[in-house]
Design an enzyme around this catalytic site. Structure first.
Site, short mmCIF file in Angstrom:
data_model
loop_
_atom_site.label_atom_id
_atom_site.label_comp_id
_atom_site.label_asym_id
_atom_site.label_seq_id
_atom_site.Cartn_x
_atom_site.Cartn_y
_atom_site.Cartn_z
CD GLU A 293 -2.84 1.28 0.26
OE1 GLU A 293 -3.66 0.37 0.18
OE2 GLU A 293 -2.82 2.26 -0.51
CG ASP A 297 -0.89 4.90 -0.91
OD1 ASP A 297 -1.56 4.30 -1.77
OD2 ASP A 297 -1.20 4.91 0.30
CB SER A 504 -5.29 1.39 -2.65
OG SER A 504 -5.66 1.20 -1.36
CG ASP A 546 -20.37 11.08 -17.57
OD1 ASP A 546 -20.19 10.46 -16.50
OD2 ASP A 546 -21.49 11.35 -18.03
#
Ligand SMILES: *[C@@H]1O[C@H](CO)[C@@H](O)[C@H](O)[C@H]1NC(C)=O
Ligand SMILES: *[C@@H]1O[C@H](CO)[C@@H](O)[C@H](O)[C@H]1NC(C)=O
Ligand SMILES: *[C@@H]1O[C@H](CO)[C@@H](O)[C@H](O)[C@H]1NC(C)=O
Length: 585
Positions: A293, A297, A504, A546
């Site tokens: 993680e 990040d 994440s 979109d």
């Protein structure tokens, strides 16, 4: 630990000399928060030792700052002093709570006052806490980790205090470091890239979007994201003042050597760039233990925002309770520690990303409200705050409510459901991007729908008709607000490249784009964007691609579907930096 020792010495004689409790405080209790059952995953192990010391925090209700109807707009930020003045409690609240503490044998000289006096920090024994809140503290054991915590399944306050106290911890929030799961997972079925020499050259230059290679449909690198989100040709200018912060928990360590390997393979122009490690509340920085993680990040915030300085916050929690130890424990409520730390800084990074969360219903609503208000305060200080929306679509498993009725309900995530954060869902593929099936989305049961999003949400609800009726709260804060790619991210962990998926991945990516927009504002001598949401749904709405297909099944249903306009799968869509840059002016 120095502080704890001093307090312990002070506590011992007080506990022995039974403090006077006036009638005013030991009767007329009203329940502040209570669970129907012991929260899922925990079992009662036995009573808590009466002399066990708790690191108690008390939130006093804010007197002036009505952050829910912000009169401030982006570009109008508060200094630390101004924000603290606004959240300062009313003098009556201070007087009443102080009297209550004193009556329960807590010396006021030992009360630490944080964040303009709006939070109190004190050490109390289980015996004191039980008496103050007419509660029964026990030791609870986690089913799978066998960790122990000291909590109560309900707590009460003298009724006169209810108007003045927001939340007291540790009480009924059982969430632990482990409970706050990170929302990323490995994808062993996707063969990792060795490097980007094939794709990167094709992705540079202003015409890059026409040339996004097909590999970006399955394996994502910074070059793919920079092309997809139209940032490739932007050169950051305000690197002396702009900063991007990554909040990390759970002993997830961001690895310096892996970041260099990542740059060598996937962003060669950034080779040599580093980031600042900040350790909060005993958080560590073990460079021998890289976290998936944490590396995901930092590699993608830097990969998107280079050369913007990045900061990685490693926030610890108190150690779990160990029977027979008198060490104060059980804070284990890391958002609070991180927020109190960051709000105490005189200058805060303009952009943050956090990839942690849990089912909203497992977080007591009084706790969630106070934590959410602190995110609101950080937004008012001038930070744009991104959170991943969760990786379970509308909910995992049978989605039964924990209110005693065992009703099937979609399960929103917190802090994703807090209206003061910008929540990021996930897409995959290219030309066009589509929603991933895991993209967390839904409607809060705690936080009302802010007016800034009501017209976008009601347009969606009108099209939805009666689908999923009764499974979600149509008047709740709806999320995600936006989306970004979330599958096949190439991440270096321990020198090896892994494919990683999850919202994440989406949150740091989106935060990278926002950091560049903040750079643009700062480089023009303007303030950063601050709290984003009201602008996202109004002036910036045309700055998004979109996403109109895909859905987020869960709870035994098909979930929601992405479609034209805002939807609870991909929000307003994925960012187009060039268009957003023109819109923020
Ligand atoms: C304290 O809580 C118990 C239930 O746990 C209740 O029976 C009792 O009346 C409460 N005491 C006061 C003073 O409210
Ligand atoms: C729905 O959300 C509102 C806040 O907007 C809340 O007051 C209400 O209790 C929620 N309903 C349920 C069933 O959770
Ligand atoms: C990318 O941004 C530029 C402005 O920098 C804009 O003119 C262009 O339309 C954007 N590209 C796409 C495909 O939206």
């Amino acid at each position: 630990m120095v502080r704890s020792t001093l307090y312990l010495l002070a506590l011992v004689p007080l506990a022995a000399a039974k403090p006077l409790v006036s009638r005013r405080w030991d009767s007329d209790f009203e329940v502040k928060h209570a669970w129907n059952d012991v929260p899922k995953g925990w079992k009662c192990h036995g009573p808590a030792p009466p002399d066990h010391v708790l690191d108690m925090r008390i939130a006093l209700k804010q007197d002036r700052l009505d952050i829910s109807s912000p009169h401030w707009r982006y570009g109008q930020h508060l200094s630390k002093e101004d924000a603290e003045a606004l959240v300062a409690p009313h003098p009556d609240s201070v007087e009443l709570v102080d009297a209550w503490l004193a009556a329960n044998g807590v010396p006021l000289t030992h009360v630490e006052r944080l964040n303009g006096g709006s939070w109190l920090s004190i050490l109390v024994t289980v015996e004191q806490a039980s008496r103050m809140m007419n509660s029964t503290y026990s030791i609870y054991e986690h089913d799978t980790t066998s960790e122990y915590i000291v909590r109560t399944t309900s707590y009460s306050l003298p009724s006169v205090l209810h108007a003045h106290v927001g939340v007291i911890t540790p009480t009924t929030y059982f969430g632990t470091m482990r409970g706050m799961r990170a929302t990323s997972f490995l994808q062993p079925q996707i063969r990792p890239l060795d490097n980007d020499i094939e794709t990167a050259p094709k992705l540079t230059g202003p015409t890059s979007l026409a040339t996004v290679p097909s590999s970006c449909a399955t394996t994502i690198t910074p070059a793919c994201l920079r092309a997809l989100y139209n940032t490739t040709s932007y050169v950051p200018q305000a690197t002396d003042v702009n900063r991007l912060g990554v909040a990390g928990y759970l002993e997830e360590f961001a690895n310096d050597a892996d970041l260099q390997t990542f740059f060598e393979k996937f962003r060669t122009d950034a080779a040599g760039a580093t980031f600042q490690h900040v350790q909060v509340n005993g958080g560590e920085n073990n460079q021998n233990d890289p976290g998936v993680e944490a590396n995901l990040d930092i590699q993608y915030t830097e990969g998107m925002s280079f050369p913007t300085p990045n900061v990685y916050y490693s926030t610890g929690g108190s150690p779990p309770f160990t029977p027979d130890s008198n060490t104060p424990s059980n804070t284990n409520e890391p958002y609070l520690d991180w927020l109190n730390f960051i709000l105490a800084q005189s200058s805060v990074p303009q952009t943050f990303t956090t990839s942690y969360g849990d089912d909203e219903q497992t977080v007591p609503s009084d706790y969630a409200t106070e934590v959410c208000n602190l995110f609101g305060q950080l937004g008012a200080r001038g930070s744009s705050i991104m959170f991943s929306s969760g990786d379970d679509g509308v909910g995992a498993g049978n989605c039964l409510s924990n209110d005693g009725t065992n009703t099937e309900r979609f399960q929103p995530n917190f802090p994703a459901s807090c209206p003061f954060v910008t929540t990021v869902g996930a897409t995959t593929r290219i030309n066009p991007e589509v929603a991933t099936s895991f993209s967390g989305g839904g409607f809060s049961n705690y936080f009302a729908q802010p007016s800034y999003q009501s017209s976008a949400v009601s347009a969606f609800l009108t099209k939805l008709g009666s689908t999923n009726a009764g499974l979600f709260n149509t008047s709740g804060r709806a999320y995600p607000d936006v989306a970004a790619q979330g599958e096949g991210f190439q991440v270096v962990v321990g020198g090896r490249i892994e494919s990683v998926a999850g919202t994440s991945a989406s949150s740091p990516t989106f935060a990278g784009v926002i950091a560049l927009l903040n750079d643009f504002r700062l480089s023009q001598g303007k303030p950063g964007l601050g709290f984003l949401n009201p602008a996202l749904y109004s002036t910036l709405v045309d700055g998004f691609n979109d996403i109109t297909s895909g859905s987020n099944p869960g709870c035994g249903t098909n979930g929601f579907s992405a479609g034209a306009g805002w939807d609870p799968v991909t929000g307003l869509g994925t960012p187009d930096f060039g268009k957003l840059q023109a819109l923020i002016g």
